[in-house]
Design an enzyme around this catalytic site. Structure first.
Site, PDB file in Angstrom:
ATOM      1  N   PHE A 224      -9.813 -73.500   5.138  1.00 25.41           N
ATOM      2  CA  PHE A 224      -9.377 -74.667   5.275  1.00 25.41           C
ATOM      3  C   PHE A 224      -8.968 -75.339   3.644  1.00 25.41           C
ATOM      4  CE2 PHE A 224      -8.786 -78.664   7.815  1.00 25.41           C
ATOM      5  CZ  PHE A 224      -8.593 -79.496   6.630  1.00 25.41           C
ATOM      6  N   GLY A 225      -9.684 -75.203   2.870  1.00 25.95           N
ATOM      7  CA  GLY A 225      -9.578 -75.617   1.449  1.00 25.95           C
ATOM      8  C   GLY A 225     -11.061 -75.861   0.918  1.00 25.95           C
TER       9      GLY A 225
ATOM     10  N   ASP B 223     -15.416 -69.452  15.840  1.00 31.68           N
ATOM     11  CA  ASP B 223     -15.615 -68.938  14.569  1.00 31.68           C
ATOM     12  C   ASP B 223     -17.018 -68.985  14.260  1.00 31.68           C
ATOM     13  OD1 ASP B 223     -14.536 -67.868  12.506  1.00 31.68           O
ATOM     14  OD2 ASP B 223     -14.003 -69.908  11.521  1.00 31.68           O
TER      15      ASP B 223
ATOM     16  N   VAL C 131     -15.829 -73.610  -0.709  1.00 34.93           N
ATOM     17  CA  VAL C 131     -14.497 -73.237  -0.585  1.00 34.93           C
ATOM     18  C   VAL C 131     -14.460 -72.232   0.731  1.00 34.93           C
ATOM     19  CG1 VAL C 131     -12.653 -71.898  -1.741  1.00 34.93           C
ATOM     20  CG2 VAL C 131     -14.349 -73.008  -3.196  1.00 34.93           C
TER      21      VAL C 131
END
Length: 400
Positions: A91-92, A205, A88
């Site tokens: 983004f989703g 990132d 998780v």
């Protein structure tokens, strides 16, 4: 016609999401500039081929991407069953699935409908990964946009994230040799992005949860939704852009100046090196203030000669002294306050390879799962520290 429809759909989604998040039309304009190019990249060719060059980069034609229907995605995940969730993120959810008659395991990342930056990240991920193939980058297999879904399909990484093997886990601790190999692999992936890809790519990132491990423990850099692509000479310049990234990994110079460079990735990777050494997350909230930011705490301990106090207890007595000193030297140089003083990723790769050679000379086998204390290895008393200045100015804990 197909990619024109995709352009219209994605433009609509970008407009909707920018409106919902309160962003201006400038982001929409920027986001749509590359749509016609993206349509060619994504839809131009879809044939399946194989092959990798000896240096790890792809010898294949680029711009290959496969389209999945929503029915295929649902079949692969048993209608997005919760039992298939393996991760998780911002983004989703990420699901483990199987395609091609259940012969091929894949990771399926599904955008959360409420995500305000998902359309931009979705476009960037496809645009970049459709062009890139490298041993140490996660490969994009395809995507799905049926019924306003935004779904990405990747190679499945059986060992999960690097963070999964460092802290908050029941997994057995990685040996020092494994940790060095993983760091070298991730560093090679970033080196490829910075200097070997078509144009300089800044990941923006880099963190331990975005370094994935396959069945053979090969490290692969993932999640390119925030990445920025520039010219081949951009390594000597910068991109002026709003600050985005993850708290604890943000380059303080980028945070202050809003000028993104390849050295911003180097800083974030230096934080990962600290995580690997200390087996602690980049940010810890339930400790005294000076210990909250791992990078700053590591620099403080290094300066004060107390680094032995925060090294992963599983590693004490198992790292050759010269190897440890070299590794710490690399990590400290990566998280230097000044980007100009940080090494290139090429220098980082070479330094880590040298540290691994020193470690192997100390007697550890690469595939060793557990080992006794190695003669000549670092102890609490032998950890050497050099004075470092302390800097901490990152106040926003929200990250991506």
């Amino acid at each position: 016609m197909v990619h024109l429809n995709f352009n219209r759909w994605l433009t609509k989604r970008v407009v909707e999401l920018n409106f919902l998040s309160g962003q201006g039309v400038v982001d929409v304009a920027c986001g749509t500039l590359g749509l016609s190019v993206l349509g060619f990249l994504v839809f131009g060719r879809r044939r399946k081929v194989k092959g990798t060059a000896s240096d790890g980069s792809s010898s294949l034609p680029t711009h290959l991407c496969r389209y999945f229907s929503l029915a295929e995605i649902k079949a692969a995940t048993q209608n997005f069953s919760q039992s298939f969730i393996v991760g998780v993120g911002g983004f989703g959810h990420v699901y483990k699935g199987h395609i091609d008659g259940r012969a091929t395991p894949v990771a399926i990342k599904r955008l959360k409908p409420e995500s305000s930056q998902g359309a931009h990240e979705f476009k960037t991920e496809i645009e970049l990964l459709s062009q890139l193939r490298h041993r140490h980058l996660v490969s994009l297999i395809g995507y799905c946009t049926d019924k306003n879904e935004m779904i990405l399909v990747y190679d499945y990484m059986a060992r999960g994230t690097l963070a999964d093997h460092l802290y908050h886990t029941d997994n057995p601790p990685l040996s020092w040799g494994q940790r060095l190999q993983i760091c070298i692999g991730a560093a090679r992936g970033l080196r490829y992005l910075h200097s070997d890809a078509q144009g300089t790519i800044i990941h923006r990132d880099v963190k331990s949860t975005n370094i994935l491990l396959d069945e053979k423990w090969v490290a692969k850099v993932s999640d390119f939704g925030l990445s920025k692509m520039g010219t081949t000479t951009m390594s000597k310049t910068h991109i002026s852009t709003a600050v985005k990234g993850s708290f604890g990994y943000l380059d303080p110079e980028y945070y202050r100046r809003q000028q993104l460079t390849v050295k911003s990735d180097v800083y974030s990777f230096g934080v990962v090196l600290c995580e690997v050494l200390c087996a602690r997350p980049a940010v810890v909230h339930a400790v005294e203030t000076r210990q909250m930011n791992l990078a700053e705490w590591t620099k403080s301990c290094h300066r004060d000669g107390e680094l032995d106090q925060i090294i992963d207890p599983n590693m004490k007595g198992k790292i050759e002294t010269e190897c440890l000193n070299k590794y710490v030297e690399i990590a400290m140089s990566c998280i230097d306050d000044s980007g100009m003083e940080r090494p290139s990723m090429n220098d980082v790769v070479r330094g880590l390879e040298f540290a691994l050679q020193q470690h192997q000379n100390c007697g550890e086998r690469n595939n060793e799962d557990a080992f006794a204390t190695v003669p000549g290895c670092a102890t609490n008393e032998s950890v050497q520290c050099i004075s470092e200045t302390i800097f901490s100015e990152i106040n926003d804990p929200n990250g991506r």
